[in-house]
Design a protein around this motif. Structure first.
Motif, short mmCIF file in Angstrom:
data_model
loop_
_atom_site.label_atom_id
_atom_site.label_comp_id
_atom_site.label_asym_id
_atom_site.label_seq_id
_atom_site.Cartn_x
_atom_site.Cartn_y
_atom_site.Cartn_z
N ARG A 20 20.37 50.38 32.41
CA ARG A 20 21.51 49.81 31.62
C ARG A 20 20.67 48.77 31.00
N LEU A 21 20.05 48.71 29.97
CA LEU A 21 19.28 47.64 29.00
C LEU A 21 19.84 47.13 28.04
N LEU A 22 20.26 45.80 28.05
CA LEU A 22 20.91 44.79 27.09
C LEU A 22 19.77 44.14 26.36
N TYR A 23 20.00 44.27 24.91
CA TYR A 23 19.02 43.23 24.22
C TYR A 23 20.02 42.17 23.49
N LYS A 24 20.17 41.22 24.25
CA LYS A 24 20.95 40.07 23.60
C LYS A 24 20.42 39.42 22.38
N ASP A 25 19.15 39.21 22.36
CA ASP A 25 18.53 38.55 21.28
C ASP A 25 17.82 39.66 20.28
N LEU A 26 18.58 39.89 19.11
CA LEU A 26 18.49 40.85 18.18
C LEU A 26 17.02 40.62 17.59
N THR A 27 16.19 39.63 17.72
CA THR A 27 15.07 39.56 17.30
C THR A 27 13.85 39.84 17.98
N THR A 28 14.12 40.51 19.33
CA THR A 28 13.35 41.01 20.15
C THR A 28 13.32 42.59 20.42
N CYS A 74 20.87 49.44 18.68
CA CYS A 74 19.84 50.04 19.51
C CYS A 74 19.73 48.83 20.49
N ASN A 75 20.71 47.90 20.89
CA ASN A 75 20.70 47.01 21.70
C ASN A 75 21.40 47.28 22.85
N LEU A 76 21.93 48.16 23.16
CA LEU A 76 22.43 48.53 24.52
C LEU A 76 22.09 50.08 24.85
N LEU A 77 21.37 50.17 25.75
CA LEU A 77 20.81 51.49 26.20
C LEU A 77 21.38 52.00 27.54
N VAL A 112 13.26 35.61 8.38
CA VAL A 112 14.31 35.82 9.50
C VAL A 112 14.74 37.40 9.20
N LEU A 113 15.12 37.82 7.98
CA LEU A 113 15.62 39.14 8.12
C LEU A 113 14.45 39.93 8.14
N CYS A 114 13.14 39.78 8.08
CA CYS A 114 11.78 40.69 8.56
C CYS A 114 11.76 40.78 9.99
N GLU A 115 12.21 39.43 10.74
CA GLU A 115 12.19 39.52 12.31
C GLU A 115 13.41 40.43 12.75
N TYR A 116 14.62 40.41 12.02
CA TYR A 116 15.74 41.03 12.49
C TYR A 116 15.48 42.64 12.35
N LEU A 117 14.82 43.01 11.09
CA LEU A 117 14.47 44.33 10.97
C LEU A 117 13.49 45.01 11.68
N ASN A 118 12.35 44.12 11.86
CA ASN A 118 11.20 44.71 12.89
C ASN A 118 11.74 44.84 14.19
N ALA A 119 12.48 44.04 14.61
CA ALA A 119 12.86 43.89 15.88
C ALA A 119 13.87 45.22 16.27
N TYR A 120 14.66 45.44 15.17
CA TYR A 120 15.68 46.88 15.29
C TYR A 120 15.05 48.15 15.06
N SER A 121 13.58 48.06 13.98
CA SER A 121 13.07 49.20 14.03
C SER A 121 12.37 49.47 15.20
N GLY A 122 11.87 48.39 15.98
CA GLY A 122 10.99 48.60 17.14
C GLY A 122 11.88 49.06 18.27
N ARG A 123 13.04 48.63 18.41
CA ARG A 123 14.13 49.01 19.39
C ARG A 123 14.48 50.51 19.21
N LYS A 124 14.71 50.85 17.99
CA LYS A 124 14.93 52.44 17.68
C LYS A 124 13.79 53.43 17.87
N SER A 173 8.49 46.07 5.16
CA SER A 173 8.35 47.23 5.89
C SER A 173 7.96 46.98 7.36
N THR A 174 8.66 47.44 7.90
CA THR A 174 8.73 47.38 9.60
C THR A 174 7.64 48.24 10.28
N ALA A 175 6.95 47.67 11.40
CA ALA A 175 6.14 48.22 12.27
C ALA A 175 6.38 48.09 13.56
#
Lengths: 353, 296
Positions: free
Chosen positions: B232-240, B211-214, B175-187, B123-125
């Motif tokens: 132009r925002l780039l998120y090269k680290d998918l865990t942030t 959502c890693n390039l806005l 690790v999966l949790c990290e990726y998914l939470n970061a994705y959810s947060g960016r989204k 569950s992401t938050a």
């Protein structure tokens, strides 16, 4: 009542005849029941303009009026291509879709996909190779894009009536293409896709169907979305087995145990979710003849036998799922049949190992 | 005496007066017959005693029965309430445990045992907001494998499972949790920008699946003037959930006046350090404070 005042004729001449004809044929394709929806989605003709058209005429007259309106708005080839894309999106089942899978090299950077860069890169690659090509884009849901390509050659203008379509979901390695009649352009299309999306290789998957949404569900592994959680209230046992054994207590099923076993096995393999829709599965066999009997004409044959087995159905996977419960086949079914969504193929080549 | 008794024992009156007279007649004849019998005093006494005993027994029985009835009606309620409370306690316990199991979702990673393994729920938050949940159905076999999942196709699940699933399942989940939470947060940030701060945007927000390039153009007011900036925002680290690269440029290529150049640099810094929607919240607040003139 046809509108042909002198002024309109003058304006009509500003639009290329071939373009006007393309508009006419594209709009004519649209069924009347969908006409307003499609035109509104296209959003090229204003509400006021649409209201001036009498939609109770013969279809040919309506189309004529709409083409005149397009001319008034100085519609371009791109506008026509966009309308064609929208029509195809509404009628995606009329095309047969192939699936391509791309791959990156090892140690490639994170995919920072920029849609505008992708579109511009894709278009440039095609235009550099073929002087005459029409490339149009329409953004769609889930960060995807529909691409329409009308192919021409060095010397011929693009054929607007035999376009190819590509649907690409950003930051995935998959692309769905409508099987184009002009197969010679396929390598170029593959190259454009690969380079524009920053991949290295592209391979055609052994998966094909009219149902684009089902292909997406299979390829993205989204067809089974039922998960056991503590929040779910339906227990698997409560769900009826669909046998209605207790419909009449005077009727006893003699083979109740076997029926329940078949139901259980079918549920384990096919799950409780609606199956993705495919129309066929094709098996190319190249195997040596195997027989229990010694001797016989075919037993001594050195060359493998070649044959093609094709299963067709309006909904193949649902049909396969119902075979064992209907008593037509044994459960469990052959893994060659049940592996279709999992292996993401409906074309198989079977050879002796 | 006997006559009186027989009369009493008759109970109801049957028939009319004639019938009554008949009865009296038969009784008299009976009485005469009994008078002819030898009067055995002892026998009579014995009979009296017998009857008395019978009467006493019957009276005692009646009393007992009455007592029993009273006792049983008194006992019924206490017994039943005892049963109810036991069942109630168990039911409440069961509901409690179910609720705790359901509440485990709020820890971020929870799961339920299945017939073949476990179904893990991530569950992401972001910033205290509960966002989407993703599931991974694992089959407990050697080797461990994923039966099916709801992880989006653009999350590198295959890579992560190739690295960790077999060797360190816990790491795999984290690790999966990290990726998914970061994705959810960016989204979440991109969605907030599009919905809550549409007034600041000029044109659409360009985004991609991860959502890693806005990329977007926005207008901010300063000293009554509004100026468009391209970000132009780039998120090269998918865990942030914060960008790794930020460029803010003026829409035209002309050199900016110094105040605007300051603003531009300031904005760049803001985008690096604060979540996107918070940056725009601060723009909105600044606009409220400084700007008195109407929106241009």
């Amino acid at each position: 009542m046809r509108r042909e005042p002198a002024g309109d004729v003058g304006r009509a001449k500003e639009m290329d005849e071939t373009l006007a004809e393309f508009f006419r044929r594209t709009i004519l394709k649209i069924p009347m029941t969908e006409m307003m929806t499609v035109l509104k989605t296209w959003n090229f003709l204003s509400e006021n303009q649409l209201q001036t058209v009498n939609f109770r005429q013969r279809k040919e007259s309506i189309v004529q009026d709409l083409v005149l309106l397009c001319e008034e708005n100085r519609a371009s080839l791109n506008d026509a291509a966009l309308l064609d894309i929208i029509y195809t999106q509404f009628h995606r089942h009329q095309k047969i879709w192939d699936v391509f899978q791309m791959s990156k090299g090892p140690g490639d950077d994170i995919d920072l996909f920029d849609m505008e860069q992708f579109k511009s890169s894709f278009k440039k690659i095609l235009q550099r190779a073929l002087k005459n090509v029409t490339v149009s884009f329409r953004d769609a849901e889930e960060n995807s894009v529909w691409i329409r390509i009308a192919w021409g050659t060095q010397y011929k203008k693009p054929n607007q009536y035999k376009p190819a379509y590509v649907v690409y979901y950003s930051q995935t390695p998959y692309a769905f293409t409508s099987s184009s009649q002009l197969k010679s352009n396929l390598p170029l299309l593959g190259q454009a896709l690969t380079v524009a999306s920053k991949h290295h290789q592209i391979v055609k998957m052994d998966l094909r169907s009219r149902y684009l949404d089902s292909l997406k569900a299979i390829v993205f592994k989204q067809y089974n979305q039922s998960f056991e959680t503590h929040n779910s209230t339906t227990s698997l046992q409560e769900r009826s087995l669909g046998l209605d054994i207790n419909r009449d207590s005077r009727i006893i099923h003699e083979n109740k145990v076997e029926k329940e076993r078949v139901q259980k096995v079918t549920q384990e393999i096919f799950g409780d979710y609606p199956q993705p829709r495919l129309e066929f599965a094709q098996y190319k066999l190249e195997t040596k003849f195997k027989s229990d009997l010694n001797g016989g004409i075919l037993a001594e044959r050195e060359e493998p036998l070649r044959c093609l087995v094709k299963f067709s159905s309006p909904h193949l996977l649902e049909a396969l799922k119902s075979l064992a419960p209907a008593g037509i086949a044994d459960a469990p079914l052959s893994p060659l049949l049940t592996c279709i969504p999992n292996k993401r193929k409906n074309y198989f080549k079977i050879r002796d190992k | 005496m006997e006559l009186a008794n027989t009369l009493k024992q008759d109970g109801e009156s049957r028939g009319g007066v004639l019938a009554h007279l008949e009865r009296l007649e038969t009784q008299v004849s009976k009485f005469h017959k009994k008078l002819e019998e030898p009067q055995d005093a002892q026998a009579l006494e014995a009979r009296i005693h017998e009857l008395e005993r019978l009467r006493d027994n019957l009276r005692a029985e009646v009393k007992q029965r009455q007592a029993r009835v009273k006792a049983s009606t008194a006992n019924v309620e206490p017994d039943q309430t005892l049963e109810i409370s036991e069942q109630e306690i168990l039911e409440r316990k069961q509901e409690n445990v179910k609720a705790i199991l359901q509440a485990y979702r709020f820890t971020g990673i929870s799961g339920k045992l299945t017939s073949r393994g476990v179904c893990v729920c991530i569950s992401t938050a972001f910033e205290g907001n509960l966002l989407d949940s993703y599931f991974v159905d694992l089959v407990m076999e050697k080797p461990l494998w994923i039966h099916h999942h709801s992880v989006p196709v653009f999350i590198p699940l295959e890579e992560i499972s190739a690295k960790y699933l077999q060797t360190n399942t816990q790491r795999f989940l984290f690790v999966l949790c990290e990726y998914l939470n970061a994705y959810s947060g960016r989204k979440y940030q991109a969605d907030r920008l599009q919905s809550d701060f549409a007034a600041f945007l000029v044109g659409p927000l360009q985004r991609n699946s991860l959502c890693n390039l806005l990329s977007f153009t926005y207008k901010v007011k300063l000293e009554g003037q509004s100026f468009p900036f391209c970000a132009r925002l780039l998120y090269k680290d998918l865990t942030t959930t914060l960008p790794t690269d930020v460029t803010v440029t003026s829409q035209g290529m002309e050199a900016l006046p110094s105040t605007w150049e300051e603003q531009r640099a300031d904005h760049e810094n803001l985008f690096f350090t604060k979540p996107l929607h918070q940056v725009f919240t601060s723009f909105a607040r600044k606009g409220e404070k400084l700007d008195i003139s109407p929106l241009s």
